[in-house]
Scaffold this motif. Structure first.
Motif, PDB file in Angstrom:
ATOM      1  N   LYS A   1       0.867  -1.178   0.000  1.00  0.00           N
ATOM      2  CA  LYS A   1       0.000   0.000   0.000  1.00  0.00           C
ATOM      3  C   LYS A   1       0.902   1.226   0.000  1.00  0.00           C
ATOM      4  CE  LYS A   1      -3.742  -2.549   0.638  1.00  0.00           C
ATOM      5  NZ  LYS A   1      -4.753  -2.730  -0.428  1.00  0.00           N
TER       6      LYS A   1
ATOM      7  N   ALA B   1       1.426   5.574   0.322  1.00  0.00           N
ATOM      8  CA  ALA B   1       0.931   6.875   0.808  1.00  0.00           C
ATOM      9  C   ALA B   1       1.998   7.919   0.521  1.00  0.00           C
ATOM     10  CB  ALA B   1       0.630   6.813   2.301  1.00  0.00           C
ATOM     11  N   GLU B   2       1.589   9.049  -0.048  1.00  0.00           N
ATOM     12  CA  GLU B   2       2.571  10.081  -0.390  1.00  0.00           C
ATOM     13  C   GLU B   2       2.716  11.138   0.692  1.00  0.00           C
ATOM     14  OE1 GLU B   2       1.319  13.231  -3.279  1.00  0.00           O
ATOM     15  OE2 GLU B   2      -0.173  11.699  -3.820  1.00  0.00           O
ATOM     16  N   ASN B   3       1.879  11.073   1.732  1.00  0.00           N
ATOM     17  CA  ASN B   3       1.990  12.032   2.834  1.00  0.00           C
ATOM     18  C   ASN B   3       1.378  11.438   4.097  1.00  0.00           C
ATOM     19  OD1 ASN B   3      -0.883  12.419   2.584  1.00  0.00           O
ATOM     20  ND2 ASN B   3      -0.485  13.871   0.915  1.00  0.00           N
TER      21      ASN B   3
ATOM     22  N   ASP C   1      -1.219  12.394   5.811  1.00  0.00           N
ATOM     23  CA  ASP C   1      -2.677  12.303   5.821  1.00  0.00           C
ATOM     24  C   ASP C   1      -3.145  10.995   5.181  1.00  0.00           C
ATOM     25  OD1 ASP C   1      -5.263  13.462   6.384  1.00  0.00           O
ATOM     26  OD2 ASP C   1      -5.487  13.696   4.207  1.00  0.00           O
ATOM     27  N   GLN C   2      -2.553  10.634   4.041  1.00  0.00           N
ATOM     28  CA  GLN C   2      -2.910   9.363   3.398  1.00  0.00           C
ATOM     29  C   GLN C   2      -2.498   8.174   4.269  1.00  0.00           C
ATOM     30  OE1 GLN C   2      -1.388   9.047  -0.582  1.00  0.00           O
ATOM     31  NE2 GLN C   2      -2.535  10.821  -1.336  1.00  0.00           N
TER      32      GLN C   2
ATOM     33  N   GLN D   1      -5.097   7.674   6.953  1.00  0.00           N
ATOM     34  CA  GLN D   1      -6.317   7.055   6.423  1.00  0.00           C
ATOM     35  C   GLN D   1      -6.126   5.557   6.231  1.00  0.00           C
ATOM     36  OE1 GLN D   1      -7.886   9.115   2.952  1.00  0.00           O
ATOM     37  NE2 GLN D   1      -7.218  11.099   3.756  1.00  0.00           N
ATOM     38  N   LEU D   2      -4.994   5.168   5.653  1.00  0.00           N
ATOM     39  CA  LEU D   2      -4.742   3.746   5.429  1.00  0.00           C
ATOM     40  C   LEU D   2      -4.560   3.004   6.743  1.00  0.00           C
ATOM     41  CD1 LEU D   2      -2.364   4.011   2.356  1.00  0.00           C
ATOM     42  CD2 LEU D   2      -4.616   2.942   2.389  1.00  0.00           C
TER      43      LEU D   2
END
Length: 421
Positions: free
Chosen positions: A31, A33-35, A37-38, A41-42
């Motif tokens: 999985k 995520a680029e930051n 916040d993502q 969420q994950l």
């Protein structure tokens, strides 16, 4: 370990894609995520088996996100930090918070694969249900405990933790442990000290944690003295714990005076849960969320009234009692939301004990009242014998197989390692 889920958090698309391709070829489920916040969420959607977390990101740096997860009880998976220009202080801070390793960019292929494999394997084999120190609460009593542990973290002097049964000695010991070094915490301290040379070999260059040293017989005390004499040679940090007061130990003629003098140089009291009861609702939610995450129970959450009842309880068994109660109610609750009545049913025996048998517990059906008494009875003897199931079975007069069956029926957790005793 193919099939394991890895969350890669990095603001550079090239790094994300490269790591993803390499690890997917190894059979991992990736999985991205680029930051931060993502990543949040994950993390809220699933519990990854490993997180590769970049330190420098534009919206929120990786160390801050790591601290956020730790404080919120979500640091239940191994995290490996990544950076191309992190300072030693930053790496030390991340390790103190809970990161288990550090990868320096550019990351070599073999270094990446070996680090990932080791981190996931450690996550699978580690049998640790303790809350991390970072998630034990925000009250002043917990802040003071953290401050004292931070002051001695880099020292090699033995530490003696003092407190009531169930206060979270393991969490304190793990806080003092340095990542990627042995953490040895024998279930049966007395038995382990019969072979001090073997114990020293196991803990070499790491931390040795002895859970209850206040009631050791003379032979085990002699074994501990042998361990103390060779700590420096084997580069071991020793952390001991006891539920006995210093006054008791000093007055106990059966406890070696020289041993007491050596292990009590650095003393750190661990506060009972009732002194920071404002943290109880968050702790209960953390424990419940972890059980749900690990798929040990169906989705569950506490109602507001149930959390208030937990907060107002005195918790004579401290964190261990809270963990056992949450584990029990998670299995026995009727609906997704745990109601006040379901919590009160489990708290009743303690209230009954404090009020000399008066109150709602006496109005329960016979079977429920019997289960409550038996649960309290067995928990009492397990704590009294420091988890030694052989001695518990002997003391309560049950054959061990029958004892294990009874504990499972009552929802009382015990270490699987005790099955081999």
């Amino acid at each position: 370990m193919p099939g394991k889920q890895i969350l890669i958090v990095d603001d550079e698309m090239g790094i994300r894609e490269l790591l993803s391709e390499i690890l997917e070829d190894e059979g991992y489920d990736i999985k991205l995520a680029e930051n931060a916040d993502q990543a949040r969420q994950l993390r809220n959607q699933f519990r990854p088996d490993l997180v590769l977390l970049d330190i420098w990101m534009p919206d929120c740096d990786g160390v801050s996100l790591l601290k956020e997860w730790a404080n919120g009880g979500q640091l239940t998976m191994p995290v490996v930090m990544m950076s191309g220009h992190a300072t030693i202080d930053t790496a030390v801070e991340a390790t103190r918070i809970g990161a288990i390793d550090f990868l320096e960019k550019p990351i070599g292929l073999q270094k990446l694969l070996s680090t990932v494999s080791r981190a996931i394997k450690a996550n699978v084999t580690q049998a640790n249900s303790e809350l991390s120190l970072s998630s034990l609460g925000r009250a002043q009593a917990v802040h003071e405990l953290k401050r004292q542990l931070e002051l001695v973290q880099q020292l090699k002097t033995p530490v003696l933790l003092l407190g009531e049964p169930g206060v979270g000695f393991d969490s304190c010991a793990r806080f003092l442990h340095h990542a990627n070094t042995p953490f040895v915490a024998p279930e049966q301290v007395e038995r382990a000290l019969d072979a001090p040379a073997e114990l020293l070999q196991q803990a070499q260059n790491g931390l040795l944690f002895l859970r209850e040293i206040g009631r050791l017989p003379s032979r085990a005390q002699h074994g501990l003295l042998q361990v103390l004499a060779k700590l420096e040679k084997f580069n071991i940090r020793l952390v001991c714990a006891t539920t006995r007061s210093l006054a008791e130990l000093m007055q106990d003629r059966g406890f070696d005076a020289g041993l007491f003098s050596t292990i009590s140089v650095l003393q750190i009291p661990v506060p009972p849960l009732r002194t920071h009861r404002e943290d109880v609702p968050d702790l209960a939610n953390q424990i419940m969320d972890r059980l749900v995450e690990e798929r040990k129970v169906p989705p569950r959450r506490f109602g507001v009234a149930a959390l208030n009842a937990l907060r107002n309880h005195d918790w004579p068994g401290n964190l261990e009692q809270l963990r056992n109660l949450v584990a029990t109610v998670a299995v026995t609750a009727v609906g997704e939301e745990v109601a006040l009545a379901e919590v009160n049913r489990l708290l009743a025996p303690y209230a009954m004990q404090q009020t000399l048998g008066c109150g709602e517990a006496l109005d329960l059906p016979l079977r429920e009242a019997r289960d409550i008494f038996e649960r309290q009875y067995f928990e009492h003897h397990i704590k009294l014998e420091n988890g030694n199931m052989s001695r518990v079975a002997e003391k309560v007069g049950l054959e061990r197989t029958h004892l294990y069956r009874k504990l499972k029926q009552l929802g009382i957790r015990f270490s699987k390692r005790t099955l081999e005793e």
